[in-house]
Design a protein around this motif. Structure first.
Motif, PDB file in Angstrom:
ATOM      1  N   GLY A  10       0.816  -1.206   0.000  1.00  0.00           N
ATOM      2  CA  GLY A  10       0.000   0.000   0.000  1.00  0.00           C
ATOM      3  C   GLY A  10       0.846   1.250   0.000  1.00  0.00           C
ATOM      4  O   GLY A  10       2.059   1.205  -0.232  1.00  0.00           O
ATOM      5  N   PRO A  11       0.230   2.397   0.296  1.00  0.00           N
ATOM      6  CA  PRO A  11       0.948   3.674   0.329  1.00  0.00           C
ATOM      7  C   PRO A  11       1.827   3.759   1.571  1.00  0.00           C
ATOM      8  O   PRO A  11       1.847   2.856   2.415  1.00  0.00           O
ATOM      9  CB  PRO A  11      -0.189   4.698   0.384  1.00  0.00           C
ATOM     10  N   ALA A  12       2.530   4.869   1.694  1.00  0.00           N
ATOM     11  CA  ALA A  12       3.455   5.031   2.822  1.00  0.00           C
ATOM     12  C   ALA A  12       2.750   4.907   4.162  1.00  0.00           C
ATOM     13  O   ALA A  12       3.316   4.380   5.131  1.00  0.00           O
ATOM     14  CB  ALA A  12       4.165   6.381   2.706  1.00  0.00           C
ATOM     15  N   ASP A  13       1.507   5.369   4.244  1.00  0.00           N
ATOM     16  CA  ASP A  13       0.778   5.305   5.509  1.00  0.00           C
ATOM     17  C   ASP A  13       0.426   3.880   5.922  1.00  0.00           C
ATOM     18  O   ASP A  13      -0.033   3.660   7.053  1.00  0.00           O
ATOM     19  CB  ASP A  13      -0.506   6.142   5.422  1.00  0.00           C
ATOM     20  N   ALA A  14       0.646   2.908   5.033  1.00  0.00           N
ATOM     21  CA  ALA A  14       0.418   1.503   5.404  1.00  0.00           C
ATOM     22  C   ALA A  14       1.504   0.994   6.344  1.00  0.00           C
ATOM     23  O   ALA A  14       1.344  -0.073   6.951  1.00  0.00           O
ATOM     24  CB  ALA A  14       0.371   0.632   4.147  1.00  0.00           C
ATOM     25  N   TYR A  45       9.798  -0.719  -3.214  1.00  0.00           N
ATOM     26  CA  TYR A  45       9.150  -1.658  -4.136  1.00  0.00           C
ATOM     27  C   TYR A  45       8.395  -2.748  -3.382  1.00  0.00           C
ATOM     28  O   TYR A  45       7.290  -3.142  -3.773  1.00  0.00           O
ATOM     29  CB  TYR A  45      10.191  -2.285  -5.063  1.00  0.00           C
ATOM     30  N   THR A  46       8.961  -3.234  -2.279  1.00  0.00           N
ATOM     31  CA  THR A  46       8.262  -4.242  -1.480  1.00  0.00           C
ATOM     32  C   THR A  46       6.980  -3.663  -0.906  1.00  0.00           C
ATOM     33  O   THR A  46       5.925  -4.313  -0.918  1.00  0.00           O
ATOM     34  CB  THR A  46       9.164  -4.753  -0.348  1.00  0.00           C
ATOM     35  N   ARG A  47       7.052  -2.451  -0.403  1.00  0.00           N
ATOM     36  CA  ARG A  47       5.851  -1.796   0.130  1.00  0.00           C
ATOM     37  C   ARG A  47       4.774  -1.638  -0.940  1.00  0.00           C
ATOM     38  O   ARG A  47       3.570  -1.733  -0.668  1.00  0.00           O
ATOM     39  CB  ARG A  47       6.229  -0.419   0.688  1.00  0.00           C
ATOM     40  N   GLU A 299       8.625   8.321  12.286  1.00  0.00           N
ATOM     41  CA  GLU A 299       8.549   9.109  11.054  1.00  0.00           C
ATOM     42  C   GLU A 299       8.722   8.250   9.806  1.00  0.00           C
ATOM     43  O   GLU A 299       8.984   8.778   8.729  1.00  0.00           O
ATOM     44  CB  GLU A 299       9.624  10.198  11.076  1.00  0.00           C
ATOM     45  N   ILE A 300       8.534   6.940   9.925  1.00  0.00           N
ATOM     46  CA  ILE A 300       8.824   6.049   8.810  1.00  0.00           C
ATOM     47  C   ILE A 300       7.935   6.312   7.599  1.00  0.00           C
ATOM     48  O   ILE A 300       8.382   6.205   6.452  1.00  0.00           O
ATOM     49  CB  ILE A 300       8.725   4.572   9.254  1.00  0.00           C
ATOM     50  N   ALA A 301       6.658   6.656   7.820  1.00  0.00           N
ATOM     51  CA  ALA A 301       5.783   6.936   6.677  1.00  0.00           C
ATOM     52  C   ALA A 301       6.282   8.153   5.906  1.00  0.00           C
ATOM     53  O   ALA A 301       6.324   8.149   4.662  1.00  0.00           O
ATOM     54  CB  ALA A 301       4.345   7.143   7.139  1.00  0.00           C
ATOM     55  N   GLN A 302       6.687   9.203   6.619  1.00  0.00           N
ATOM     56  CA  GLN A 302       7.223  10.390   5.955  1.00  0.00           C
ATOM     57  C   GLN A 302       8.531  10.064   5.254  1.00  0.00           C
ATOM     58  O   GLN A 302       8.793  10.552   4.141  1.00  0.00           O
ATOM     59  CB  GLN A 302       7.452  11.513   6.961  1.00  0.00           C
ATOM     60  N   ALA A 303       9.345   9.225   5.875  1.00  0.00           N
ATOM     61  CA  ALA A 303      10.599   8.818   5.248  1.00  0.00           C
ATOM     62  C   ALA A 303      10.342   8.123   3.917  1.00  0.00           C
ATOM     63  O   ALA A 303      11.035   8.380   2.924  1.00  0.00           O
ATOM     64  CB  ALA A 303      11.374   7.894   6.190  1.00  0.00           C
ATOM     65  N   HIS A 304       9.324   7.254   3.867  1.00  0.00           N
ATOM     66  CA  HIS A 304       9.017   6.566   2.609  1.00  0.00           C
ATOM     67  C   HIS A 304       8.436   7.526   1.578  1.00  0.00           C
ATOM     68  O   HIS A 304       8.689   7.372   0.379  1.00  0.00           O
ATOM     69  CB  HIS A 304       8.057   5.405   2.869  1.00  0.00           C
ATOM     70  N   ARG A 305       7.658   8.515   2.026  1.00  0.00           N
ATOM     71  CA  ARG A 305       7.163   9.518   1.065  1.00  0.00           C
ATOM     72  C   ARG A 305       8.331  10.295   0.475  1.00  0.00           C
ATOM     73  O   ARG A 305       8.375  10.549  -0.735  1.00  0.00           O
ATOM     74  CB  ARG A 305       6.176  10.458   1.755  1.00  0.00           C
TER      75      ARG A 305
END
Length: 320
Positions: A10-14, A45-47, A299-305
């Motif tokens: 899913g998206p970063a928020d997943a 890519y895995t996400r 902050e992992i979701a922001q890091a992925h964004r």
């Protein structure tokens, strides 16, 4: 412990931080107290669900981690020993480094000793393994060579340029964004409009001795054209997200006499001696680590964004 859990692509928020049990090491495995981990495009890519059927969910991502040994039932590593771990299925077939503790096979573990801060140490393992392997196994770089780094502002590209210059090579590196040219520690910075072979040959008329292709299949033919007969192009990355060359006809794509190799390394490709020598050079100030933005676990979701939008400007690191 706290860990970043992905229940499904899913998206970063997943990516959700949860309390989960501390893992127990199986025979032949080591439990590591994770102090920091680097961010890698393969985790993106895995996400997104692009890493194949071998990845099952829920999953803790992370193909690398840096920290200290917490438990090694075999006694090979001592408690508190500084180690890096990477690859070998981390974050894909078993839970990886996006956590306060991770368990990995002992073969994935590389020991070191350093007083450098954890945010710097956390940036090193996979970036160094890939850059060093691309230069040595892939290109066979020698002092005095000319090297093209295609995708120069990626973390591996930045590290490859630093290592190549440290080894006595002349480096040409590319970026698509002129605003990022200042990140490049290269002798020649090329603005990549999709075709840089002509720019390269204005600087090195006969073509470069070696090249590392990090952008992907779309730019590979042009990178090959920038390389001299007898030179070597190492295909290492696919930043553009294109995995194959359609209607691949080797006689058209590969110029006469130019060698094409590839590199995709594992933990065993980064020896403890190479890692220790690099960290000692960093501590001595003779080479630097291209750390970009730093994040906390929350902050992992922001890091992925930021990773997805190419905003990190070097190697992204999460400190636990």
């Amino acid at each position: 412990m706290r860990a970043v859990v992905l229940d499904a692509p899913g998206p970063a928020d997943a990516l959700v931080v949860r309390e989960v049990p501390v893992p127990e090491p199986a025979p032949g495995w080591v439990r590591i107290r994770v102090r920091a981990f680097g961010l890698n495009r393969s985790e993106l890519y895995t996400r997104q669900g692009l890493s194949g059927a071998a990845v099952t969910f829920p999953r803790v991502l992370g193909i690398e981690a840096t920290g200290t040994v917490d438990l090694d039932p075999s006694g090979r590593f001592s408690r508190g020993q500084q180690v890096a771990a990477m690859m070998g299925g981390m974050g894909r077939t078993f839970d990886g480094g996006y956590a306060e503790y991770t368990c990995v096979p002992a073969a994935n573990v590389v020991p070191f000793r350093s007083d450098l801060p954890w945010d710097v140490l956390g940036a090193v393992p996979e970036m160094l393994q890939t850059a060093h392997g691309s230069l040595t196994v892939g290109v066979g770089l020698r002092p005095g060579d000319t090297l093209l780094v295609r995708g120069g502002t990626s973390s591996v590209g930045l590290a490859a340029a630093l290592l190549a210059k440290h080894a006595g090579a002349t480096v040409l590196a590319t970026t698509r964004d002129p605003a990022k040219a200042g990140l490049l520690s290269a002798d020649h910075v090329l603005i990549d409009d999709g075709e840089v072979a002509a720019q390269v040959r204005e600087i090195v008329p006969e073509g470069v001795d070696g090249a590392i292709e990090l952008v992907g299949t779309r730019t590979l033919p042009d990178t090959l054209r920038a390389t001299r007969p007898g030179g070597t192009v190492c295909f290492t990355g696919m930043l553009a997200g294109e995995w194959t060359i359609r209607s691949f006809y080797p006689m058209d794509v590969i110029p006469q006499g130019v060698r094409l190799t590839a590199y995709s390394g594992e933990a065993h490709n980064l020896s403890a001696d190479v890692l220790q020598r690099f960290l000692d050079d960093v501590a001595a100030g003779s080479i630097s680590v291209p750390v970009g933005r730093r994040y906390r676990l929350d902050e992992i979701a922001q890091a992925h964004r930021d990773l997805e939008e190419n905003l990190i400007g070097g190697k992204g690191v999460v400190v636990t």
